[in-house]
Design an enzyme around this catalytic site. Structure first.
Site, mmCIF file in Angstrom:
data_model
loop_
_atom_site.group_PDB
_atom_site.id
_atom_site.type_symbol
_atom_site.label_atom_id
_atom_site.label_comp_id
_atom_site.label_asym_id
_atom_site.label_seq_id
_atom_site.Cartn_x
_atom_site.Cartn_y
_atom_site.Cartn_z
ATOM 1 C CB SER A 25 -4.510 -4.852 -8.930
ATOM 2 O OG SER A 25 -4.892 -3.505 -9.156
ATOM 3 C CE1 TYR A 77 1.009 -3.364 -9.212
ATOM 4 C CE2 TYR A 77 -1.084 -2.698 -10.192
ATOM 5 C CZ TYR A 77 -0.364 -3.184 -9.119
ATOM 6 O OH TYR A 77 -1.017 -3.508 -7.944
#
Length: 359
Positions: free
Chosen positions: A241, A254
């Site tokens: 990401s 995350y």
């Protein structure tokens, strides 16, 4: 009466008797002024004087220092030439992309294939003629994806597997190797997501984020990398990401998991390079935001720069990048220079620019 010569000689002898000359007698009885054999051998008159030892060492050290400086300068010049060549190659590939490698007939494993990006990756790879191995912990969703592939005439195999469980991964991988074969491509796509303040995360949520997003990548890769390395061919793809490049609020666990994925792919690629296994490729994918994430509504000053991609568009770009052997894929691609440049800035400057972009 004596002549003059005899008179001088007699006078000289009488003087020596009255005032004998001062002489030095050596231990062997030799008088000073005579030449001893050992002196003649050790200290001949014509022997040149040696330089002092300190001066010789200084001269040698100066020579060594000069060579070291020259070697350093030459090495620095060569390093910069190589850097310029690599930059020019990157620029050239932006204009003339490298040839894409073949997918047709290849065995491809996709984790998290039951929905969203995983489903789109699977469908598009099947349309290219790949043989799909689908892993997902949700059996019904996974079978839906498999049915879609069968409808377009694709070959597909399904496995129910929780990638956060190492034993489950090992068992599923053993079945794949025994019944189907060794995959040439592994897409580590499965992941989970939570968007809330750090202290609002429960211990179970934090553990699940790390186990699925990071450990799952490690367990799956570990099962199939050995065969790839042995034959020096294969491709590992990990979906990370943009939040594996920069930390933001409300996604602390995350971010931690995705930073781990980025570190894993970088380290693995370097390890394979040092072991001369360059035929095995490793790719990290860094999406900004995909439209299936519906609980995040970014307020961006330049929305054209930070595109929110549909899963089908993101899957297409990922597959293209993998076929070109890109080590890092940013989605959208225009984020790459911005992300890379941001890493050399001090943290305060990164915060300043980040606040400006999101204001």
């Amino acid at each position: 009466m004596m002549n003059g010569h005899a008179d001088v000689l007699l006078h000289s002898r009488l003087e020596n008797l009255a005032f004998p000359p001062k002489t030095k007698t050596f231990s062997d009885g030799t008088l000073e002024g005579t030449t001893r054999l050992e002196d003649a051998e050790l200290k001949p008159k014509d022997m040149p004087k040696d330089k002092p030892k300190g001066d010789q060492e200084d001269t040698e050290n100066t020579k060594i220092g000069a060579w070291e400086v020259m070697a350093m300068v030459v090495g620095f010049i060569v390093l910069n030439v190589k850097a310029v060549v690599l930059i020019l190659i990157d620029i050239y590939h932006l204009v003339f992309p490298p040839e894409e490698k073949e997918i047709h007939g290849q065995l491809v494993l996709v984790t998290g294939s039951g929905q969203n990006l995983g489903r789109e990756l699977s469908l598009q790879l099947a349309r290219m003629g790949a043989k799909l191995i689908l892993w997902d912990y949700n059996e019904s969703h996974n079978e839906e994806t498999a049915d879609m592939i069968r409808e377009i005439g694709g070959e597909v195999y399904t496995f129910t597997c929780d990638i956060s469980d190492q034993k489950s991964v090992a068992a599923a991988a053993a079945r794949v190797r025994r019944d189907i074969g060794h995959p040439a491509f592994v897409f580590n796509n499965a992941g989970t997501y939570e968007h809330k303040p750090f202290l609002s995360h429960t211990p179970d949520e934090i553990r699940r984020l790390v186990e699925v997003n990071l450990l799952g990548n490690l367990w799956v890769t570990r099962e199939f990398l050995g065969h790839m390395a042995q034959h020096n061919r294969g491709h590992i793809v990990c979906i990370s990401s943009v939040l594996g490049y920069m930390g933001r609020t409300n996604v602390v666990p995350y971010c931690a998991s995705k930073f781990g994925v980025k570190g894993m792919t970088e380290a693995l690629a370097e390890e394979l390079r040092m072991e001369r296994r360059s035929g095995v490729r490793v790719t990290a994918v860094h999406p900004f935001l995909i439209s299936n994430v519906d609980d995040v509504k970014p307020n961006l000053k330049f929305p054209w720069l930070f595109e929110i991609l549909e899963p089908a568009d993101a899957a297409s770009r990922i597959i293209t990048g993998v076929r070109r052997n890109q080590e890092e894929i940013f989605l959208p691609e225009k984020l790459k220079p911005l992300m890379v440049f941001s890493k050399i800035l001090p943290r305060k400057l990164r915060r300043l620019f980040g606040d400006y972009m999101e204001s």
